[in-house]
Structures are given as C-alpha cells and as structure tokens.
Write an enzyme that holds these catalytic residues in place. Structure first.
Site, mmCIF file in Angstrom:
data_model
loop_
_atom_site.group_PDB
_atom_site.id
_atom_site.type_symbol
_atom_site.label_atom_id
_atom_site.label_comp_id
_atom_site.label_asym_id
_atom_site.label_seq_id
_atom_site.Cartn_x
_atom_site.Cartn_y
_atom_site.Cartn_z
ATOM 1 N N GLY A 283 0.825 -1.200 0.000
ATOM 2 C CA GLY A 283 0.000 0.000 0.000
ATOM 3 C C GLY A 283 0.861 1.252 0.000
ATOM 4 N N GLU A 284 0.322 2.333 0.547
ATOM 5 C CA GLU A 284 0.998 3.649 0.619
ATOM 6 C C GLU A 284 1.121 4.318 -0.746
ATOM 7 O OE1 GLU A 284 4.945 3.251 2.245
ATOM 8 O OE2 GLU A 284 4.271 2.307 4.097
#
Lengths: 315, 315
Positions: free
Chosen positions: B282-283
């Site tokens: 993610g991120e």
C-alpha cells in the site's frame, strides 16, 4: 555469492517500517544484489549497459524483411543517441556502450554449415568478456537483423520441442514468414544436432550471441549481477545454462518478451522476468527499463527507516 | 480525452526507429498520456503523489494485529521521509503529500452501522478532491490499519461472490485471522446490501477510501491521468466504477497486488496492472514504482529518432 551479505540484507528488510514480505520481489532483489556485490547495503552507482551487434548468414534464407544494412544503421542510431535503448539508459542511469562485431562480415548460413568456426566463436566470446567493466550491475542487449531466427534456433537446439514453438513474428514478419522461419530453424538445428551446447552456440549463434555469453561469464567471475533483456538475450545464454545452470545464477531477466518462445526459455531456466509489458524490441530495452525496478528495490532497502528509528509499533 | 492528440501520438510511434508495436504497452501508455494531457508529446514534469490515511471502527472486530495508533505513527514516518513511499517518490520524481483524515476519530464499526454518515462521506470526498493539484499525472495511495478489511468489504459489496475470495492476509494476519476477517466482511456487506454503490462507499468505506474517490473524480475533471496503487486503492474506486465505469477511464493500475482479491477487481474493471512484483504494502508504493514505466514510455516517445531522422531503412 556472499551468503553473509545476503543474509544481512534479508535481516535488514525485516526491520524496515513495513509488514514483513510486503515489498515482494523488491526484497528478494535487495538480497540478490547484496549477495553478488558482497555488501549488506548494495548500490547501483555505476551500471554498464552493453549492446552487441552482429550480422547473420542465415538472412540468405529470407527470414527477415529488413536488409542487413539496418544493423549498421541502428548501430549508428545507438551512437548518436536516437534509439529506444539510449532513452531508457539515460532515464535509469546506465552507461551505454555499443559493440559492433564485424558487421561487414556476416556469419555463415547455419542451414549449410556452422555459422562460426571455433576461432570466430572464441573471438566473439572474448570480445564480450573484455567489454565488461567493473560495475554494480550489467545490462545486456543485442541488435542484429535476423537474430530472432538465430535465437529460435539456439532455444530449439538446447531445449528441443517443436521448432514452431520457438519462432515468433520477429521484426515485422507475418504468419507465412513465420512458417518459413520455423522450417529454416528446424533445418539448421537438425544439421548441427550432434554438437555439445557450446558447439551449438558456434554452429547456430551469431557473434553477438557469443559475445553475450562471454560477458555473462566475465560478470560471473567479477560477481557483477546481470540483467538480461528478453528472448534473444535469454536464448543466447541457453548454451551456458545447458553446460551448467549455475553459470546464470547472477542473471536476472529484465522482461517477458512478446516473442512466444521466451516463456518456455524462462520456465526451463526457472527465472521469472521482472516486467511483462508486451515489449519485443531487443537492444536491451527490457533490461534497461527493469533497472528502474532494481533501483526501487535499493531505494527502499537503503533509505527506509527501521521500526526502531521511526518509533512505529511492530506487530 | 483528446482523440486527436492520442492519434498524433500513435502516428508518431509508427515513425520511430523500431519495428511497429515493439515497445508494447509503452506505446499504449504514450498514447494514453497524450489523450488525457491533450498533447501529442505528453510530459511528466510535475507528478503529484497523494497518500490518504484513515482509521476504522471495524478494528473493534479484531481484524488486524497492529494497533490503530500505527496509522498515525506511519503518517509521521511519511512526514519524516522514512517510509517506502518516500523512497519511491524520490526515485521516480513525484511530489508526495500525505493527508491524515481525522485519525483520532475512527469511522463507525460497519458490522453494527454505517461506517460514515452522508456528511462525513461528503467531507472525505471533498478533502480528496481539493488535495488534487494541477499536474501531469497523479499517484494515489493509502494507509490505515484495518483497511484491507475495508477494501475486501467494498469489493465484495460491489462485485458479489464469496467473501473469502476478497480477503487476504492483509498486514501480518495468519490463516485463522483471515477466516475471521471473511466472516466480518460478510456480516458487514449483508447489513448494507440494499444500498447503492456510493451508499456502500459510505457504509463500508473509510475516509481514505472516500478521499481516493474524490481525488479520482477531481483528476477526471482536470484530465489528469491517475496511477492507482494496488488492492485497497482499486477497491476504493469500485463504487465509482459501479456507478459508471467511464469515471475510471483516466486511471491506470500501478501493480498487481499479492492480495488475492486484486486480480478479480482488475479483471472486472478490464484493467491490467503495469507491474506484478508480489508487493502488498500500500501507501501508493506500487503506483510510485510504476511511474518509472510511464517515464520510460515517454522517454522513448519523446526522445527517439524517427526512421527519417536517423537514416534507418524502414521495412
């Protein structure tokens, strides 16, 4: 490979601010580069890209719509910076060197005799090996009108199966041309079937295929990790793999080529390409693009904070 | 989309020194960027990366081993430059902004009532939309402890099937935790089954999911091409897709997540991720890494010589 450095890199990955394993292959790449470079914190400060170019006697069989002059024209294009490989090397920070191998003296037509004799083969291996400079990684590519036929012949000779499995459209060929190409490949492979793997490299390969093998061996001895490009590059080193698969332990495959034979080669070698973007250009373009993935792996490996440094709670 | 600019880009690709189509998806990407930017020679001079962070009431169901405080700790890590997304944005030239959305006020537990009411949903959509600046491309990412459960719920609610299809190990969960997560997702989705797609975004989504939708809409209006990250980002925009698939015409998917539900989402949307490297962080990390592929596409598109310029014979 330096197992200690690889293990230290793996251990560092476990301390970085992310769930364990969540960077997937980027973590494996950091460990791989650490092992070959012998440092827990590997770098890609100097990356060499080598593109070898050659001409092929098998073009006499009419397996390619482009004239052989295009090889030299594309080498000139590399030298003036106009080709795809120039743009991708500049983007991802690789120093490109093009090595034209006796373009005015094509190899022999492998359907009538060995493409190269032993002295020619050794010379091409040598030129590949001596072109390798000390670097943090090496990108390998090729250019040569007709060399997707050469690659198909090497793959077919080393891995067997049906000649048609290894033959794709190459550079601008249509379906009829493809059937003809498969027939040419089958004939050449049958003629030289009794040879050893390295004998097949001489009989079916071109100078750029032998030079790629030489560069791979030189990089292996200098523990330089290698990014092979696509189908033609991978087929070029198939004789090394047949001689001893460990000779390719330091090699990654940059991208999955759109050429249909590439998948079978990669599967046989147990290597999964880093990218799969439908490219089939050669020149090292898939490898140069994949260098960005290696840089991403090291940017995270070197630059991320640990849980302790960042004050983030570990699970 | 500017069909004229896209067509001019396609025509240019046909004149560059390479066999037609041999750059595969890189050619499609040049055309895609040309169409959305409205220029035959698109650029990536300014690329914005937006990471939205939120907290989720469904964590009360024990679906994640990390405490919710980690969301704020990771936001601090983003702000001091220690996370994976910081390294990848720096490497590939994207300007990162992190937007923390009321982290001290998690959404409601969607297994008992709607996670957000209409006002909260609209505010989050608005905050996503207003965070979008004029740029040549936009990267979207997220952070939020528990939000792989939220993503699975959105995917399950929009696309149906079995809840277990959409649930992966998330951040550090094991097989038992995964079965529990699937049960929580099924319960939440059943509770809110009567709602419209955007109603499901409110009922099951978190603030960062709504903000991602808002940013995607704002980018669509400004004709900014978008790189979505992986599973959670793609699930976040599933309600937009269900409302009208054309709302995502300007969106690419950066990478194929290791989360098992991602493949089904991408297939339903008819979008093939650019990278497949087993990442599941993610991120925005998969999108930031994929930015390198877009840069490669434009480096070739803008920098390569044409056959005429290079004096290379065309077939």
């Amino acid at each position: 490979q330096d197992a200690g450095a690889a293990q230290m890199a793996r251990a560092r990955q476990g301390t970085l601010t992310k769930p364990p394993g969540s960077l997937g292959r980027l973590e494996d790449l950091a460990e791989f580069l650490a092992g070959w470079q012998g440092h827990a914190m590997p770098a890609l400060d100097k990356v060499q890209a080598l593109v070898f170019a050659g001409n092929h006697g098998v073009c006499a069989q009419g397996i390619n719509p482009f004239p052989q002059e295009v090889t030299a024209q594309m080498v000139a294009n590399f030298e003036t910076g106009g080709a795809a490989i120039n743009q991708l090397c500049r983007l991802n920070g690789a120093d490109l060197t093009v090595v034209a191998l006796d373009l005015d003296r094509p190899t022999a037509d492998f359907t009538s005799r060995a493409a190269m004799d032993d002295a020619e083969t050794l010379e091409a291996l040598q030129r590949g090996a001596t072109a390798v400079q000390q670097a943090d990684a090496l990108i390998l590519g090729e250019m040569g009108i007709g060399n997707s036929t050469v690659a198909a012949a090497l793959a077919h000779a080393i891995l067997g199966g049906d000649a048609q499995l290894w033959v794709g459209r190459g550079t601008g060929s249509d379906a009829t041309a493809r059937a003809h190409k498969a027939e040419v490949v089958a004939r050449g492979v049958a003629l030289h079937a009794a040879r050893t793997p390295m004998g097949k490299l001489a009989a079916l390969g071109g100078r750029e295929q032998a030079a790629i093998c030489g560069a791979v061996i030189a990089a292996r001895l200098a523990r330089i990790p290698v990014l092979l490009d696509g189908f033609i590059c991978t087929a070029s080193v198939a004789p090394l793999w047949a001689a001893n698969p460990a000779l390719l332990d330091h090699c990654l495959i940059g991208h999955a080529s759109a050429e249909p034979g590439h998948n079978g080669l990669c599967a046989a070698m147990g290597k999964r390409p880093l990218l799969d973007l439908g490219m089939a250009l050669g020149e090292g373009t898939g490898a140069a693009l994949a260098l960005g993935v290696l840089r991403g792996a090291l940017a995270c490996h070197r630059g991320m904070a640990t849980f302790a440094e960042a004050g983030v709670s570990d699970a």
